[in-house]
Scaffold this active site. Structure first.
Site, short mmCIF file in Angstrom:
data_model
loop_
_atom_site.label_atom_id
_atom_site.label_comp_id
_atom_site.label_asym_id
_atom_site.label_seq_id
_atom_site.Cartn_x
_atom_site.Cartn_y
_atom_site.Cartn_z
CE1 TYR A 97 -2.34 3.46 1.81
CE2 TYR A 97 -4.12 2.00 1.18
CZ TYR A 97 -3.68 3.25 1.54
OH TYR A 97 -4.56 4.29 1.63
CB CYS A 98 3.51 2.46 2.32
SG CYS A 98 2.49 2.63 3.81
CB VAL A 99 5.40 0.17 -2.36
CG1 VAL A 99 6.11 0.24 -3.72
CG2 VAL A 99 6.33 -0.45 -1.33
CG HIS A 102 4.64 7.36 0.10
ND1 HIS A 102 4.56 8.68 0.48
CD2 HIS A 102 3.89 6.65 0.96
CE1 HIS A 102 3.79 8.75 1.55
NE2 HIS A 102 3.37 7.54 1.86
#
Length: 344
Positions: A97-99, A102
């Site tokens: 999700y964060c990959v 961002h």
């Protein structure tokens, strides 16, 4: 950002969070409303990784302050370097999700193919040597043999601070959010186009000159001794981390049994930064008093293997007290303690 997109982001954010009931934007009051206002103004959207903390207002303020003053506020380091660090740390922590989130912002800050290479974990293909070096450093941040810092000392509070923040956020996101920030009905083939559009919008927000320290008065003052050593040289980030640390440490003392806090400290003392195997966690938890084992399992998994925290582990912990606040405070303390160990 376009107001219709902001409203759509609000609805999507509130629907994404599992396990707890977030405070809806329309119902936000007091401290929660103040954080939501700053989050949309300075970050651009009501980000699910932040608002999942909303059932505990001071915790919400702490994690927003940590994120804002390291990643969002412009300073010695540019936003592209910090977004590359955030995405790469998320790669190392297996937080898809964060990959995706961002590297999407990176689409508006660096060449599209470099952002795509980071999103795919192909760091050696990043053409910009500075961004590639920061990404390679970020992916291995907190592990043995990690490369030295590829940035000057004056940028450390911001870039190390961003890496620290994402060691925290990755663990919470792995537990409360799914694998992707993209709308669930959007086909995979559309993700590239969405990334480019949202990336341009987020990049425009990221170029705004946000004043350092605007989030500090969301939290009580705290002793300067609570700031990590890598914040030296940036008084605002040092103050932000000291205030956030005080809030999260108090939460841990309130809801995490002392034997569990001691067990995590012992496990982290010999930690190599890698994901722990279930057998190791089971063996460690077996040594706790029976009443403390649900908390022990939840804390160790959050710190050492957050992607293994599933509904059954959470249900076991909630058996005696099902309050969202207790769950969030326990998880936040475990994630923050692990981030502290990684940054050390």
């Amino acid at each position: 950002m376009n107001s219709s997109l902001v409203r759509a982001a609000r609805r999507g954010a509130e629907a994404q969070v599992a396990h707890v009931s977030v405070v809806r934007h329309a119902a936000a009051r007091g401290l929660v409303a103040r954080v939501y206002g700053q989050l949309e103004r300075d970050f651009g959207i009501l980000a699910p990784p932040v608002i999942l903390h909303s059932p505990v207002p001071d915790l919400l303020a702490a994690v927003w302050t940590m994120l804002r003053e390291t990643l969002v506020v412009p300073g010695e380091a540019d936003r592209a370097a910090k977004e590359a660090a955030a995405a790469a740390v998320s790669l190392g922590n297996s937080c898809p999700y964060c990959v995706a989130a961002h590297s999407t912002t990176l689409h508006g800050l660096v060449r599209g193919r470099d952002a795509a290479a980071i999103a795919a974990g192909r760091l050696g293909e990043v053409g910009d040597p500075r961004i590639r070096a920061i990404a390679e450093w970020g992916e291995r941040f907190g592990t043995p043999g990690a490369p030295g810092r590829p940035f000057p000392p004056e940028q450390a509070p911001e870039i190390v601070g961003t890496a620290f923040a994402f060691h925290y956020y990755n663990r919470m996101v792995n537990i409360f959010l799914g694998d992707s920030p993209f709308p669930p009905r959007a086909p995979a083939r559309a993700h590239g186009a969405i990334s480019r559009v949202v990336g341009r919008l987020m990049a425009a927000s990221s170029r705004a000159r946000h004043a350092p320290g605007d989030s500090l008065d969301l939290l009580p003052a705290a002793p300067a001794s609570g700031a990590p050593p890598w914040t030296a040289g940036n008084e605002v980030i040092a103050d932000a981390l000291a205030r956030a640390s005080a809030v999260i440490d108090r939460a841990g003392e309130r809801v995490v049994p002392a034997p569990v806090r001691d067990l995590l400290a012992a496990e982290l003392a010999g930690w190599d930064g890698r994901t722990a195997e279930p057998a190791r966690i089971d063996a460690a938890v077996a040594g706790l008093p029976a009443a403390d084992r649900p908390a022990g399992r939840l804390v160790l998994l959050t710190a050492l293997a957050s992607h293994r925290v599933g509904p059954a582990v959470i249900a076991e912990f909630r058996r005696d007290d099902g309050a969202d606040a207790r769950l969030l405070e326990c998880l936040a303390w475990a994630a923050f303690t692990a981030a502290r160990a990684a940054a050390a």
